[in-house]
Design a protein around this motif. Structure first.
Motif, PDB file in Angstrom:
ATOM      1  N   TRP A  21      30.562  23.641  11.579  1.00 53.28           N
ATOM      2  CA  TRP A  21      32.007  23.753  11.367  1.00 53.28           C
ATOM      3  C   TRP A  21      32.734  24.219  12.620  1.00 53.28           C
ATOM      4  N   GLY A  22      32.082  25.019  13.439  1.00 54.41           N
ATOM      5  CA  GLY A  22      32.704  25.429  14.694  1.00 54.41           C
ATOM      6  C   GLY A  22      32.978  24.242  15.594  1.00 54.41           C
ATOM      7  N   SER A  23      32.113  23.230  15.534  1.00 48.46           N
ATOM      8  CA  SER A  23      32.276  22.045  16.376  1.00 48.46           C
ATOM      9  C   SER A  23      33.324  21.078  15.839  1.00 48.46           C
ATOM     10  N   THR A  24      33.688  21.201  14.540  1.00 51.85           N
ATOM     11  CA  THR A  24      34.644  20.245  13.975  1.00 51.85           C
ATOM     12  C   THR A  24      36.047  20.414  14.556  1.00 51.85           C
ATOM     13  N   TYR A  25      36.356  21.582  15.087  1.00 53.40           N
ATOM     14  CA  TYR A  25      37.661  21.750  15.739  1.00 53.40           C
ATOM     15  C   TYR A  25      37.778  20.792  16.923  1.00 53.40           C
ATOM     16  N   LEU A  26      36.723  20.727  17.726  1.00 54.22           N
ATOM     17  CA  LEU A  26      36.706  19.805  18.863  1.00 54.22           C
ATOM     18  C   LEU A  26      36.767  18.357  18.388  1.00 54.22           C
ATOM     19  N   LEU A  27      35.957  18.016  17.391  1.00 56.34           N
ATOM     20  CA  LEU A  27      35.903  16.634  16.902  1.00 56.34           C
ATOM     21  C   LEU A  27      37.254  16.201  16.339  1.00 56.34           C
ATOM     22  N   ASN A  28      37.877  17.071  15.547  1.00 56.70           N
ATOM     23  CA  ASN A  28      39.203  16.735  14.999  1.00 56.70           C
ATOM     24  C   ASN A  28      40.255  16.607  16.090  1.00 56.70           C
ATOM     25  N   LYS A  29      40.155  17.464  17.105  1.00 51.69           N
ATOM     26  CA  LYS A  29      41.115  17.418  18.206  1.00 51.69           C
ATOM     27  C   LYS A  29      41.016  16.088  18.947  1.00 51.69           C
ATOM     28  N   ILE A  30      39.798  15.625  19.214  1.00 52.88           N
ATOM     29  CA  ILE A  30      39.612  14.346  19.898  1.00 52.88           C
ATOM     30  C   ILE A  30      40.190  13.207  19.066  1.00 52.88           C
ATOM     31  N   ALA A  31      39.926  13.237  17.756  1.00 52.50           N
ATOM     32  CA  ALA A  31      40.374  12.150  16.890  1.00 52.50           C
ATOM     33  C   ALA A  31      41.886  12.155  16.677  1.00 52.50           C
ATOM     34  N   VAL A  32      42.484  13.349  16.518  1.00 47.04           N
ATOM     35  CA  VAL A  32      43.900  13.416  16.176  1.00 47.04           C
ATOM     36  C   VAL A  32      44.796  13.071  17.363  1.00 47.04           C
ATOM     37  N   ALA A 100      43.114  27.763  17.314  1.00 41.13           N
ATOM     38  CA  ALA A 100      43.125  27.486  15.878  1.00 41.13           C
ATOM     39  C   ALA A 100      41.977  28.208  15.182  1.00 41.13           C
ATOM     40  N   ALA A 101      40.790  28.144  15.775  1.00 37.16           N
ATOM     41  CA  ALA A 101      39.620  28.787  15.162  1.00 37.16           C
ATOM     42  C   ALA A 101      39.783  30.298  15.129  1.00 37.16           C
ATOM     43  N   LEU A 102      40.360  30.877  16.179  1.00 38.78           N
ATOM     44  CA  LEU A 102      40.563  32.329  16.217  1.00 38.78           C
ATOM     45  C   LEU A 102      41.575  32.770  15.164  1.00 38.78           C
ATOM     46  N   GLU A 103      42.646  32.009  15.017  1.00 42.79           N
ATOM     47  CA  GLU A 103      43.641  32.376  14.009  1.00 42.79           C
ATOM     48  C   GLU A 103      43.026  32.330  12.613  1.00 42.79           C
ATOM     49  N   VAL A 256      31.525  33.220  14.139  1.00 39.01           N
ATOM     50  CA  VAL A 256      30.881  32.264  15.040  1.00 39.01           C
ATOM     51  C   VAL A 256      31.762  31.058  15.343  1.00 39.01           C
ATOM     52  N   ASN A 257      32.502  30.573  14.342  1.00 38.60           N
ATOM     53  CA  ASN A 257      33.337  29.385  14.526  1.00 38.60           C
ATOM     54  C   ASN A 257      34.248  29.445  15.751  1.00 38.60           C
ATOM     55  N   PRO A 258      34.992  30.563  15.963  1.00 37.42           N
ATOM     56  CA  PRO A 258      35.889  30.604  17.120  1.00 37.42           C
ATOM     57  C   PRO A 258      35.153  30.522  18.449  1.00 37.42           C
ATOM     58  N   ILE A 259      33.989  31.176  18.524  1.00 35.06           N
ATOM     59  CA  ILE A 259      33.225  31.153  19.772  1.00 35.06           C
ATOM     60  C   ILE A 259      32.738  29.744  20.077  1.00 35.06           C
ATOM     61  N   VAL A 260      32.198  29.071  19.054  1.00 30.85           N
ATOM     62  CA  VAL A 260      31.747  27.692  19.223  1.00 30.85           C
ATOM     63  C   VAL A 260      32.921  26.798  19.619  1.00 30.85           C
ATOM     64  N   LEU A 275      42.443  35.775  29.368  1.00 33.20           N
ATOM     65  CA  LEU A 275      41.925  37.126  29.165  1.00 33.20           C
ATOM     66  C   LEU A 275      42.482  37.710  27.872  1.00 33.20           C
ATOM     67  N   GLN A 276      43.773  37.444  27.589  1.00 38.65           N
ATOM     68  CA  GLN A 276      44.377  37.973  26.368  1.00 38.65           C
ATOM     69  C   GLN A 276      43.737  37.360  25.130  1.00 38.65           C
ATOM     70  N   SER A 277      43.344  36.085  25.223  1.00 41.56           N
ATOM     71  CA  SER A 277      42.661  35.444  24.100  1.00 41.56           C
ATOM     72  C   SER A 277      41.303  36.096  23.850  1.00 41.56           C
ATOM     73  N   ILE A 278      40.608  36.440  24.947  1.00 42.28           N
ATOM     74  CA  ILE A 278      39.302  37.094  24.818  1.00 42.28           C
ATOM     75  C   ILE A 278      39.463  38.469  24.176  1.00 42.28           C
ATOM     76  N   VAL A 279      40.478  39.230  24.631  1.00 43.92           N
ATOM     77  CA  VAL A 279      40.736  40.555  24.060  1.00 43.92           C
ATOM     78  C   VAL A 279      41.120  40.415  22.584  1.00 43.92           C
ATOM     79  N   ALA A 280      41.975  39.434  22.289  1.00 47.24           N
ATOM     80  CA  ALA A 280      42.393  39.200  20.903  1.00 47.24           C
ATOM     81  C   ALA A 280      41.191  38.861  20.031  1.00 47.24           C
ATOM     82  N   ALA A 281      40.283  38.054  20.577  1.00 47.22           N
ATOM     83  CA  ALA A 281      39.085  37.672  19.823  1.00 47.22           C
ATOM     84  C   ALA A 281      38.223  38.890  19.513  1.00 47.22           C
ATOM     85  N   ILE A 282      38.048  39.756  20.517  1.00 48.14           N
ATOM     86  CA  ILE A 282      37.230  40.960  20.326  1.00 48.14           C
ATOM     87  C   ILE A 282      37.845  41.872  19.275  1.00 48.14           C
TER      88      ILE A 282
END
Length: 305
Positions: A21-32, A100-103, A256-260, A275-282
């Protein structure tokens, strides 16, 4: 013999909802970027649903369901797929995959708040800390100027948040609803009915449908991966886990999904990881960790029963 086999099945199911499911963000992005979003999602889920029914018949699995089960699968299909996934695909036109995955990783927080508001369940002290950290993490994520300044990015953020609410409520609903006992059949009905609703949404928004033979090779490959792995395998695993473990444990896939998604988006689409995204993720994922304390999970287990 049965217990080890069940344990193995649970581990494999978690791998599916964590990594695939973490990889589907990339797949959907390519397709859309090439296909209309609701048409894309409708084709994916309707095709997957039909394939599941065909496989079920070949394997001798009965696909008959009661009227109540059918209505429940239709409702779940809307919450998870028609709205919960279709609108995320639409939003991916305007936001990065990792964002998107982080949100969406705040889903455990929303499930906990839903349980408090809808069921009156008390939020434990450690979970209160988790909620506060989750709110701070989301603020850090969505307040980045380079993201806000992108065209329609704010609308994309809001719609992804609405999808997260839909998935969170759907997780609680499915955990207690009368659904087909066979997880494969349950997935098939949710996908097929969800795909039909997405087709109606596509027609309602006036999207232009494009035949598969006119898609680029990359999109054709992406669609195959989305149907077989992202839909049939991962979603069947998701429905299975919602019945054998608590909804909150299933929601830990958001660790795991956001990291993938971020790594794949950075590697294949050259998306920026700030950097702010990394801090937000943590901060955000730390909040999710606090929500998933043993005391909180005990409350959720009692809720499920």
């Amino acid at each position: 013999m049965g217990k080890p086999r069940n344990t193995t099945l649970i581990v494999l199911a978690f791998f599916a909802i964590y990594v695939i499911w973490g990889s589907t963000y990339l797949l959907n992005k390519i397709a859309v970027l090439e296909l209309p979003p609701f048409m894309l999602a409708s084709f994916r889920f309707t095709t997957a649903g039909v394939m599941i029914f065909v496989l079920a018949r070949m394997l001798g699995i009965a696909i008959h369901v009661t009227k109540k089960q059918l209505l429940n699968t239709i409702f779940a299909g809307f919450l998870f797929l028609s709205f919960g996934n279709g609108v995320v695909v639409w939003a991916l036109r305007y936001v990065d995959t990792g964002f998107a995955a982080l949100e969406i990783s705040a889903q455990p927080l929303v499930i906990l708040l839903f349980m408090r508001v809808l069921e009156g369940k008390k939020i434990q002290p450690m979970s209160v800390v988790g909620v506060i950290l989750g709110i701070v993490g989301i603020y850090l994520l969505v307040s980045q100027q380079q993201i806000i300044n992108k065209e329609n990015s704010v609308v994309g953020m809001i719609m992804i948040f609405a999808c997260m609410l839909s998935w969170a409520y759907g997780s609680l609903f499915v955990a207690k609803a009368d659904l087909p006992s066979n997880y494969f059949v349950n997935t098939g009905y949710q996908m097929f009915t969800g795909g039909i609703m997405l087709a109606l949404m596509s027609l309602g928004f006036g999207e232009k449908w494009i035949a598969p033979n006119h898609w680029s090779f990359d999109v054709q490959l992406v669609m195959v991966l989305l149907i077989i792995f992202g839909s049939i395998l991962a979603f069947t695993s998701f429905n299975y886990l919602l019945k054998v473990v608590s909804p909150e444990k299933v929601a830990t896939s958001t660790y795991v999904n956001p990291i993938v998604a971020m790594i794949l988006g950075w590697y294949f689409l050259k998306e920026e990881i700030t950097l702010q995204s990394i801090v937000a993720a943590i901060v955000l994922l730390t909040g999710v960790y606090f929500i998933n304390t043993k005391k909180t999970l005990a409350i959720l287990e009692r809720f499920k029963k």
